[in-house]
Design a protein around this motif. Structure first.
Motif, PDB file in Angstrom:
ATOM      1  N   ASP B   5       0.846  -1.198   0.000  1.00  0.00           N
ATOM      2  CA  ASP B   5       0.000   0.000   0.000  1.00  0.00           C
ATOM      3  C   ASP B   5       0.882   1.249   0.000  1.00  0.00           C
ATOM      4  O   ASP B   5       0.425   2.344  -0.324  1.00  0.00           O
ATOM      5  CB  ASP B   5      -0.902   0.047   1.236  1.00  0.00           C
ATOM      6  N   SER B 140     -15.013  -3.233   3.237  1.00  0.00           N
ATOM      7  CA  SER B 140     -13.969  -2.595   2.433  1.00  0.00           C
ATOM      8  C   SER B 140     -13.796  -3.182   1.047  1.00  0.00           C
ATOM      9  O   SER B 140     -13.137  -2.592   0.201  1.00  0.00           O
ATOM     10  CB  SER B 140     -12.643  -2.722   3.174  1.00  0.00           C
ATOM     11  N   ASP B 142     -12.022  -5.757   0.656  1.00  0.00           N
ATOM     12  CA  ASP B 142     -10.716  -6.411   0.710  1.00  0.00           C
ATOM     13  C   ASP B 142     -10.825  -7.870   1.140  1.00  0.00           C
ATOM     14  O   ASP B 142      -9.850  -8.608   1.137  1.00  0.00           O
ATOM     15  CB  ASP B 142      -9.783  -5.661   1.667  1.00  0.00           C
TER      16      ASP B 142
END
Lengths: 289, 224
Positions: B5, B140, B142
């Motif tokens: 990230d 999210s 994710d």
């Protein structure tokens, strides 16, 4: 768990008898459950994507606002002139930083490092380093782990977004990461890496985020140049033996405190500074603002 | 924050929140719909509305709705691509209560299904799906995510969680919301593993379960 201080990474490296970048590689393997080879391949992919973005620069592209595009070409032409004040290496760093920032503004594919707005800093110094110093691509990938480790600490203990910490958190962070990476490539030990990052960040403290129209264009693109050049000079100071009088982790904490003291109007809201100059407001008619 | 990230992601610019995050919201919405989007009403709020045009937020959202990822080089051309494919796109502005400054309300229609979601872009291409069909949710994109709309009555949570336990699926996070006692309720479960298709079908047939939506991380689009 990410490292919260550069001293933690260095302590771990000393304990394990490993290099800075190896500690970050180990940590990524632990966190994401991948092998060292997979992690390294992924980082190589990031570097390859940076190089692709650099070589795909389109000098004719303009951003939606019309404010961004074409400046990379000007530096490319300038680099061909014989009577330049500064050398080829630094001019190339400037050129690549502008090009990447412009590509980002023009909706091209880039690598956020740490953010899209600051995407020009790290590739500018690393790609130039590979091209000019003829080091192996693997060595550059190792340097990207160094940059990533510094970035993780900055994200954990300060900020890496303009909305949270101002431009010091974006270009400042990118510059600190790049400075550490160059210090590593130039043979600096872990202490030198940390001080290169600290010296770079100190030069960027207090920088506000006041983009025209709230867009990642003015002054962001050219800030990538100053972040990249600042990374080079900071790494050179550290390699020469200069140390930050304020320890690196204390510099990072200063960035956090300064960021939280910045008023909201100077944190990516486009409500102050350059963003509200008469010229800036005049440029914004395209966006019905 | 994870290493990639920080160095990454690879994305189409200019903004991780207004471009990459917007693509991801569209992408998650498309997957939640479970079939190709035929028409979409895209209502922008806050900073998405004010600076979206300059950031390509409009094109990013549409790209995501067409199944593109944030690094897809076709993102800048998505409006034209959508038009070529006969996807009906309508843009507008909206005022949302207590919403994140970067929010969008998506009203989607496919061949057989409809879906309404509010997506928020939190920065750094991290997103949050704040509501589905008017009921709160918070996830999210994710993780593999299971969303169950059911009547607020005893036993549904146990049914779902025992099914997951039976399939060796670990729950990463779990949230429960309801309109009012005995009314419409929703549970949102983010999981560490993918949930088998037949288990999702089984849930759909339970009494008191109104709707089951599943968001899979698998790249291949599997139509249900």
């Amino acid at each position: 768990m990410s490292y919260k201080a550069l001293a933690e990474i260095i302590g771990e490296a000393d304990k394990e008898g490993k290099l800075f970048w190896e500690i970050i590689l180990d940590e990524d393997c632990r966190e994401s459950g991948t092998s060292k080879e997979e992690s390294f391949r992924k980082m190589l992919y990031m570097y390859t994507a940076m190089k692709e973005a650099d070589s795909n620069y389109d000098a004719s592209a303009r951003s939606a606002s019309g404010m961004a595009g074409g400046d990379g070409k000007l530096l490319e032409e300038y680099r061909k002139q014989k009577n330049r004040l500064i050398g080829n290496f630094l001019t190339k760093v400037m050129e690549k930083a502008v090009k990447m920032g412009e590509s980002n503004a023009c909706m091209k594919r880039i690598v956020a490092a740490p953010t899209a707005g600051s995407c020009g800093v790290i590739p500018a110094v690393l790609i130039t380093y590979e091209e000019e110093k003829k080091v192996s691509q693997d060595k550059i990938v190792e340097a990207l782990y160094v940059a990533g480790g510094i970035g993780e600490v900055l994200a954990e203990s300060a900020a890496i977004s303009g909305a949270k910490g101002g431009c010091q958190a974006e270009i400042g962070s990118a510059s600190a990461m790049a400075a550490g990476a160059i210090a590593y490539l130039e043979g600096g030990d872990n202490e030198t890496i940390a001080h290169a990052a600290a010296l770079a960040l100190k030069n960027m403290l207090g920088l506000t985020c006041d983009p025209v129209g709230g867009l990642v264009e003015v002054p962001c693109i050219k800030r990538n140049v100053s972040g990249a050049v600042n990374a080079i000079i900071s790494s050179q100071m550290a390699i020469a033996g200069i140390r930050s009088k304020i320890p690196p982790d204390e510099v990072i904490d200063s960035m956090r405190r300064i960021g939280s003291l910045l008023p909201e109007c100077l944190r990516e809201t486009g409500k102050e500074g350059l963003a509200i100059t008469p010229t800036a407001l005049g440029k914004l008619k395209f966006n019905d603002l | 924050m994870q290493l990639f990230d920080i160095i990454g992601p690879v994305m189409v610019g200019p903004s991780s929140s207004h471009t990459a995050g917007a693509v991801k919201i569209g992408y998650v919405a498309r997957k939640l719909l479970g079939e190709p989007v035929k028409s979409a009403e895209i209502l922008l709020y806050g900073s998405f509305d004010a600076t979206g045009k300059g950031h390509g937020t409009d094109r990013a959202l549409v790209a995501g709705l067409m199944g593109m990822n944030p690094d897809d080089a076709r993102i800048p051309d998505s409006l034209k691509l959508a038009c070529d494919q006969g996807i009906e796109i309508k843009f507008g502005s909206i005022s949302l209560k207590e919403a994140h400054p970067n929010s969008v309300l998506l009203k989607l229609e496919g061949e057989n299904r409809r879906l309404e979601i509010v997506g928020e872009s939190l920065g750094g291409s991290i997103i949050n799906i704040a509501s589905i069909d008017g009921l709160s949710a918070n996830f999210s994109g994710d993780y593999p995510t299971l969303i169950v709309h059911n009547n607020d009555q005893p036993g549904h949570v146990a049914e779902v969680t025992s099914m997951l336990s039976h399939k060796s699926v670990n729950i990463a996070s779990m949230q429960l919301y309801r309109e009012h006692r005995g009314g419409n309720a929703v549970m949102v479960l983010e999981c560490d593993q993918e949930i088998p298709e037949q288990a999702i079908q089984w849930l759909k047939h339970l009494e008191g379960v109104e709707k089951v939506t599943y968001y899979s991380l698998n790249k291949e689009e599997k139509e249900r």
